[in-house]
Motif scaffolding. Structure first.
Motif, PDB file in Angstrom:
ATOM      1  N   LEU A 153     -26.461   8.052  17.935  1.00 27.55           N
ATOM      2  CA  LEU A 153     -25.607   6.888  18.174  1.00 27.55           C
ATOM      3  C   LEU A 153     -25.496   5.971  16.962  1.00 27.55           C
ATOM      4  O   LEU A 153     -24.604   5.110  16.920  1.00 27.55           O
ATOM      5  N   ALA A 154     -26.358   6.150  15.965  1.00 31.45           N
ATOM      6  CA  ALA A 154     -26.324   5.283  14.787  1.00 31.45           C
ATOM      7  C   ALA A 154     -25.001   5.377  14.051  1.00 31.45           C
ATOM      8  O   ALA A 154     -24.604   4.444  13.347  1.00 31.45           O
ATOM      9  N   GLY A 155     -24.290   6.466  14.215  1.00 29.33           N
ATOM     10  CA  GLY A 155     -23.016   6.632  13.521  1.00 29.33           C
ATOM     11  C   GLY A 155     -21.829   6.071  14.288  1.00 29.33           C
ATOM     12  O   GLY A 155     -20.688   6.233  13.844  1.00 29.33           O
ATOM     13  N   TYR A 156     -22.089   5.381  15.409  1.00 29.65           N
ATOM     14  CA  TYR A 156     -20.992   4.904  16.257  1.00 29.65           C
ATOM     15  C   TYR A 156     -21.205   3.443  16.636  1.00 29.65           C
ATOM     16  O   TYR A 156     -22.212   2.823  16.291  1.00 29.65           O
ATOM     17  N   GLY A 157     -20.251   2.888  17.381  1.00 30.05           N
ATOM     18  CA  GLY A 157     -20.342   1.502  17.813  1.00 30.05           C
ATOM     19  C   GLY A 157     -21.329   1.320  18.948  1.00 30.05           C
ATOM     20  O   GLY A 157     -21.649   2.268  19.668  1.00 30.05           O
ATOM     21  N   LYS A 158     -21.807   0.093  19.137  1.00 35.44           N
ATOM     22  CA  LYS A 158     -22.834  -0.161  20.150  1.00 35.44           C
ATOM     23  C   LYS A 158     -22.314   0.004  21.577  1.00 35.44           C
ATOM     24  O   LYS A 158     -23.102   0.168  22.518  1.00 35.44           O
ATOM     25  N   ASN A 159     -20.993  -0.022  21.753  1.00 37.85           N
ATOM     26  CA  ASN A 159     -20.421   0.158  23.082  1.00 37.85           C
ATOM     27  C   ASN A 159     -20.018   1.599  23.372  1.00 37.85           C
ATOM     28  O   ASN A 159     -19.558   1.912  24.481  1.00 37.85           O
ATOM     29  N   ASP A 160     -20.195   2.489  22.398  1.00 39.55           N
ATOM     30  CA  ASP A 160     -19.855   3.894  22.610  1.00 39.55           C
ATOM     31  C   ASP A 160     -20.906   4.561  23.497  1.00 39.55           C
ATOM     32  O   ASP A 160     -22.096   4.262  23.414  1.00 39.55           O
ATOM     33  N   ARG A 161     -20.443   5.501  24.334  1.00 38.28           N
ATOM     34  CA  ARG A 161     -21.319   6.165  25.303  1.00 38.28           C
ATOM     35  C   ARG A 161     -21.578   7.610  24.881  1.00 38.28           C
ATOM     36  O   ARG A 161     -20.644   8.380  24.657  1.00 38.28           O
ATOM     37  N   LEU A 162     -22.849   7.958  24.796  1.00 34.73           N
ATOM     38  CA  LEU A 162     -23.266   9.289  24.360  1.00 34.73           C
ATOM     39  C   LEU A 162     -23.462  10.217  25.552  1.00 34.73           C
ATOM     40  O   LEU A 162     -24.137   9.856  26.518  1.00 34.73           O
ATOM     41  N   THR A 163     -22.881  11.410  25.472  1.00 36.37           N
ATOM     42  CA  THR A 163     -23.178  12.493  26.414  1.00 36.37           C
ATOM     43  C   THR A 163     -23.880  13.586  25.631  1.00 36.37           C
ATOM     44  O   THR A 163     -23.258  14.276  24.819  1.00 36.37           O
ATOM     45  N   LEU A 164     -25.177  13.718  25.849  1.00 34.49           N
ATOM     46  CA  LEU A 164     -25.982  14.702  25.131  1.00 34.49           C
ATOM     47  C   LEU A 164     -25.956  16.003  25.918  1.00 34.49           C
ATOM     48  O   LEU A 164     -26.503  16.105  27.016  1.00 34.49           O
ATOM     49  N   LEU A 165     -25.291  17.025  25.381  1.00 32.60           N
ATOM     50  CA  LEU A 165     -25.094  18.281  26.100  1.00 32.60           C
ATOM     51  C   LEU A 165     -26.205  19.286  25.833  1.00 32.60           C
ATOM     52  O   LEU A 165     -26.708  19.924  26.758  1.00 32.60           O
ATOM     53  N   GLN A 166     -26.581  19.452  24.578  1.00 34.06           N
ATOM     54  CA  GLN A 166     -27.627  20.411  24.219  1.00 34.06           C
ATOM     55  C   GLN A 166     -28.342  19.971  22.955  1.00 34.06           C
ATOM     56  O   GLN A 166     -27.742  19.340  22.081  1.00 34.06           O
ATOM     57  N   THR A 167     -29.608  20.333  22.862  1.00 35.69           N
ATOM     58  CA  THR A 167     -30.362  20.190  21.610  1.00 35.69           C
ATOM     59  C   THR A 167     -31.171  21.464  21.401  1.00 35.69           C
ATOM     60  O   THR A 167     -31.477  22.183  22.352  1.00 35.69           O
ATOM     61  N   GLY A 168     -31.507  21.735  20.157  1.00 39.15           N
ATOM     62  CA  GLY A 168     -32.301  22.923  19.860  1.00 39.15           C
ATOM     63  C   GLY A 168     -32.741  22.909  18.412  1.00 39.15           C
ATOM     64  O   GLY A 168     -32.405  22.000  17.648  1.00 39.15           O
ATOM     65  N   GLU A 169     -33.491  23.918  18.029  1.00 40.72           N
ATOM     66  CA  GLU A 169     -34.006  24.021  16.665  1.00 40.72           C
ATOM     67  C   GLU A 169     -33.220  25.039  15.852  1.00 40.72           C
ATOM     68  O   GLU A 169     -33.091  26.189  16.264  1.00 40.72           O
ATOM     69  N   LYS A 170     -32.693  24.593  14.719  1.00 39.94           N
ATOM     70  CA  LYS A 170     -32.135  25.537  13.746  1.00 39.94           C
ATOM     71  C   LYS A 170     -33.275  26.210  12.996  1.00 39.94           C
ATOM     72  O   LYS A 170     -33.237  27.402  12.720  1.00 39.94           O
ATOM     73  N   ASN A 171     -34.262  25.411  12.657  1.00 36.91           N
ATOM     74  CA  ASN A 171     -35.541  25.906  12.170  1.00 36.91           C
ATOM     75  C   ASN A 171     -36.599  24.862  12.518  1.00 36.91           C
ATOM     76  O   ASN A 171     -36.324  23.943  13.296  1.00 36.91           O
ATOM     77  N   VAL A 172     -37.780  24.974  11.974  1.00 39.43           N
ATOM     78  CA  VAL A 172     -38.891  24.117  12.400  1.00 39.43           C
ATOM     79  C   VAL A 172     -38.570  22.632  12.264  1.00 39.43           C
ATOM     80  O   VAL A 172     -38.856  21.831  13.157  1.00 39.43           O
ATOM     81  N   ASN A 173     -37.959  22.226  11.156  1.00 34.61           N
ATOM     82  CA  ASN A 173     -37.712  20.806  10.896  1.00 34.61           C
ATOM     83  C   ASN A 173     -36.268  20.368  11.109  1.00 34.61           C
ATOM     84  O   ASN A 173     -35.976  19.176  11.044  1.00 34.61           O
ATOM     85  N   ILE A 174     -35.370  21.315  11.334  1.00 34.89           N
ATOM     86  CA  ILE A 174     -33.960  20.977  11.493  1.00 34.89           C
ATOM     87  C   ILE A 174     -33.535  21.214  12.941  1.00 34.89           C
ATOM     88  O   ILE A 174     -33.636  22.325  13.450  1.00 34.89           O
ATOM     89  N   HIS A 175     -33.072  20.149  13.601  1.00 33.50           N
ATOM     90  CA  HIS A 175     -32.616  20.236  14.984  1.00 33.50           C
ATOM     91  C   HIS A 175     -31.094  20.068  15.036  1.00 33.50           C
ATOM     92  O   HIS A 175     -30.532  19.255  14.299  1.00 33.50           O
ATOM     93  N   TYR A 176     -30.461  20.827  15.922  1.00 31.45           N
ATOM     94  CA  TYR A 176     -29.025  20.648  16.150  1.00 31.45           C
ATOM     95  C   TYR A 176     -28.811  19.897  17.462  1.00 31.45           C
ATOM     96  O   TYR A 176     -29.629  19.965  18.382  1.00 31.45           O
ATOM     97  N   VAL A 177     -27.714  19.184  17.526  1.00 32.38           N
ATOM     98  CA  VAL A 177     -27.338  18.456  18.741  1.00 32.38           C
ATOM     99  C   VAL A 177     -25.876  18.752  19.039  1.00 32.38           C
ATOM    100  O   VAL A 177     -25.034  18.712  18.144  1.00 32.38           O
TER     101      VAL A 177
END
Length: 207
Positions: free
Chosen positions: A47-71
């Protein structure tokens, strides 16, 4: 005298070729640059890249590798997006130039939104290969899709559907054909639909 000069000449040619090969291999390594701002929670980082009134729908998260996560997510149920984040003990940092976007019709008004991005440089590159394929999708109709099969030119990949969405990343040493079908299946493994998608060529990221 001429015979003695032949060997150094071929040695020089060999060394130049070997040096170019090293440069080529280095050129396809993953490039990770973060914005340097650490967030305790992943949702805060997104959400840091958007306005404070924007609403986030988090659909999926996972690991690309140990330290890199995709959203895989949406903002205000509009565009479908995927982005990479660096995970450390301190928290999450946004990775620059990693946002992939499917624009156009909003999620709530579209039967489905599906796209494959062809990545040739930047943080999405995978397994040290020059071509990475990131396929993201959101399916609203038909409702009973349990999984999809992405039929790349040289790889058929079954992917589970979670929160009406799916994500897959694949890589290759050469570029595959641009057109590839994505088949929809229900829980009984019956085919109930599909979509023929084209590649979006993206040097680092795409809007």
């Amino acid at each position: 005298m001429a015979k003695r000069l032949i060997y150094p000449f071929f040695l020089i040619v060999f060394m130049i070729g070997f040096y170019n090969l090293i440069l080529m291999n280095n050129a396809i390594k993953e490039t990770i640059v973060t914005d340097g701002i650490v967030f305790e929670r992943l949702e805060e980082a997104v959400l840091a890249g958007y306005g404070k009134n924007d609403r986030l729908t988090l659909l999926q998260t996972g690991e690309k590798n140990v330290n890199i996560h995709y959203v895989l997510y949406a903002i205000n149920q509009e565009q479908l997006m995927s982005e990479l984040f660096y995970k450390s003990e301190a928290g999450y940092e946004r990775i620059i130039d990693s946002r992939l976007i499917i624009g156009g019709t909003s999620l709530q008004d579209a039967e489905y939104k599906i796209r494959t991005f062809l990545i040739t440089d930047g943080p999405w590159l995978t397994n040290g290969t020059p071509f990475t394929y990131v396929t993201i999708g959101y399916i609203q109709t038909p409702e009973q899709v349990d999984n999809v099969e992405i039929r790349y030119e040289e790889l058929y990949k079954k992917v589970a559907v979670e929160n009406q969405s799916f994500f897959n990343i694949a890589s290759s040493t050469h570029q595959w054909d641009t057109l590839h079908p994505i088949i929809f299946y229900d829980q009984n493994r019956e085919e109930i639909g599909g979509y023929l998608t084209d590649l979006v060529v993206s040097g680092a990221y795409c809007h």
